[in-house]
Write a protein that holds these residues in place. Structure first.
Motif, short mmCIF file in Angstrom:
data_model
loop_
_atom_site.label_atom_id
_atom_site.label_comp_id
_atom_site.label_asym_id
_atom_site.label_seq_id
_atom_site.Cartn_x
_atom_site.Cartn_y
_atom_site.Cartn_z
N MET A 1 0.59 -0.80 -0.46
CA MET A 1 -0.42 -0.06 -0.03
C MET A 1 1.30 0.92 0.11
SD MET A 1 -2.94 1.55 2.89
CE MET A 1 -4.14 0.12 2.49
N ILE A 2 1.50 1.46 0.68
CA ILE A 2 2.28 2.41 0.82
C ILE A 2 3.54 3.03 -0.45
CG2 ILE A 2 4.71 3.12 1.84
CD1 ILE A 2 4.41 2.02 4.40
N LEU A 3 3.87 1.43 -1.00
CA LEU A 3 5.16 1.97 -2.17
C LEU A 3 3.73 2.12 -3.38
CD1 LEU A 3 6.82 -1.73 -2.63
CD2 LEU A 3 7.50 0.95 -2.26
N ASP A 4 2.52 1.52 -3.52
CA ASP A 4 1.26 2.16 -4.14
C ASP A 4 0.92 3.19 -3.91
OD1 ASP A 4 -0.93 1.91 -6.12
OD2 ASP A 4 -2.53 2.07 -4.55
N TYR A 5 0.81 3.88 -2.88
CA TYR A 5 0.47 5.73 -3.18
C TYR A 5 1.96 5.97 -3.28
CZ TYR A 5 -3.29 4.66 0.58
OH TYR A 5 -4.54 4.32 1.19
N ALA A 6 3.08 5.47 -3.06
CA ALA A 6 4.48 6.56 -3.52
C ALA A 6 3.97 6.75 -4.88
CB ALA A 6 5.38 5.70 -2.84
N ASP A 7 3.74 5.35 -5.29
CA ASP A 7 3.80 6.05 -7.02
C ASP A 7 2.72 6.65 -7.60
OD1 ASP A 7 5.75 4.15 -7.24
OD2 ASP A 7 4.81 2.55 -7.89
N ARG A 8 1.81 6.42 -6.97
CA ARG A 8 0.57 7.34 -7.44
C ARG A 8 0.57 8.77 -7.63
NH1 ARG A 8 -5.47 5.41 -4.65
NH2 ARG A 8 -3.85 4.17 -4.35
N PHE A 9 1.46 9.25 -6.54
CA PHE A 9 1.20 10.36 -5.63
C PHE A 9 2.42 11.09 -6.37
CE2 PHE A 9 -1.79 9.09 -2.73
CZ PHE A 9 -2.59 9.45 -3.69
N VAL B 1 5.48 10.62 -5.23
CA VAL B 1 6.18 11.12 -4.06
C VAL B 1 7.47 9.81 -3.10
CG1 VAL B 1 5.06 12.52 -3.50
CG2 VAL B 1 4.57 10.41 -2.05
N PRO B 2 8.16 10.22 -2.41
CA PRO B 2 8.87 9.06 -2.35
C PRO B 2 8.08 8.15 -0.76
CG PRO B 2 9.95 11.62 -1.48
CD PRO B 2 9.48 11.46 -2.14
N THR B 3 8.92 6.92 -0.45
CA THR B 3 8.03 5.69 0.77
C THR B 3 8.02 6.43 1.87
OG1 THR B 3 9.90 4.69 0.67
CG2 THR B 3 8.56 4.08 -0.89
N TRP B 4 9.94 7.42 1.94
CA TRP B 4 9.30 8.05 3.55
C TRP B 4 8.09 9.02 3.84
CZ3 TRP B 4 9.60 13.32 4.03
CH2 TRP B 4 10.48 13.64 2.70
N ALA B 5 8.10 9.63 2.85
CA ALA B 5 6.85 10.46 3.09
C ALA B 5 5.79 9.85 3.10
CB ALA B 5 6.86 11.55 2.22
N ILE B 6 4.97 9.24 2.68
CA ILE B 6 4.08 8.03 2.86
C ILE B 6 3.83 7.52 4.36
CG2 ILE B 6 2.52 6.21 2.42
CD1 ILE B 6 2.52 8.53 0.25
N VAL B 7 5.30 7.15 4.66
CA VAL B 7 5.53 7.09 6.60
C VAL B 7 4.78 8.47 7.22
CG1 VAL B 7 6.53 5.44 7.36
CG2 VAL B 7 6.71 4.57 5.08
N GLU B 8 5.88 9.21 6.44
CA GLU B 8 5.84 10.34 7.62
C GLU B 8 4.20 10.69 7.80
OE1 GLU B 8 7.55 14.06 7.83
OE2 GLU B 8 9.00 13.18 7.68
N ALA B 9 3.89 10.65 7.10
CA ALA B 9 2.16 11.21 6.93
C ALA B 9 0.99 10.52 7.87
CB ALA B 9 1.22 11.30 5.21
N ALA B 10 1.83 8.81 7.27
CA ALA B 10 0.90 7.95 8.15
C ALA B 10 1.15 8.21 9.77
CB ALA B 10 1.26 6.55 7.72
N VAL B 11 1.99 8.63 10.42
CA VAL B 11 2.78 8.41 11.69
C VAL B 11 1.88 9.51 11.93
CG1 VAL B 11 4.45 9.00 13.38
CG2 VAL B 11 4.90 7.14 11.15
N LYS B 12 2.15 10.43 11.62
CA LYS B 12 1.23 11.93 12.32
C LYS B 12 0.14 12.20 11.72
CE LYS B 12 5.56 15.62 10.60
NZ LYS B 12 5.80 16.70 9.24
N ALA B 13 -0.30 11.53 11.69
CA ALA B 13 -1.92 11.18 11.35
C ALA B 13 -2.48 10.49 12.36
CB ALA B 13 -2.24 10.66 9.96
#
Length: 57
Positions: free
Chosen positions: A1-9, A11-23
């Motif tokens: 799911m993280i890789l899918d979001y990173a590809d779709r938007f 952005v790097p995978t770390w940005a998806i993980v960081e956004a999930a942790v912050k949320a």
């Protein structure tokens, strides 16, 4: 799911993980609510001689 979001938007995978942790909202055990993570293991107790526990560092 993280890789899918990173590809779709694009952005790097770390940005998806960081956004999930912050949320996330931390639960009573510190693990974010809704995250299916194992409980951290308890720290082992050390059997130290009594003089070691009262000695200044």
């Amino acid at each position: 799911m993280i890789l899918d979001y990173a590809d779709r938007f694009d952005v790097p995978t770390w940005a998806i993980v960081e956004a999930a942790v912050k949320a996330a909202k931390p639960g009573p055990n510190g693990i974010p609510e809704g995250w299916d993570l194992p409980e951290p293991p308890a720290a082992p107790m050390l059997d130290l001689p009594e003089e070691a526990s009262t000695r200044a560092a």
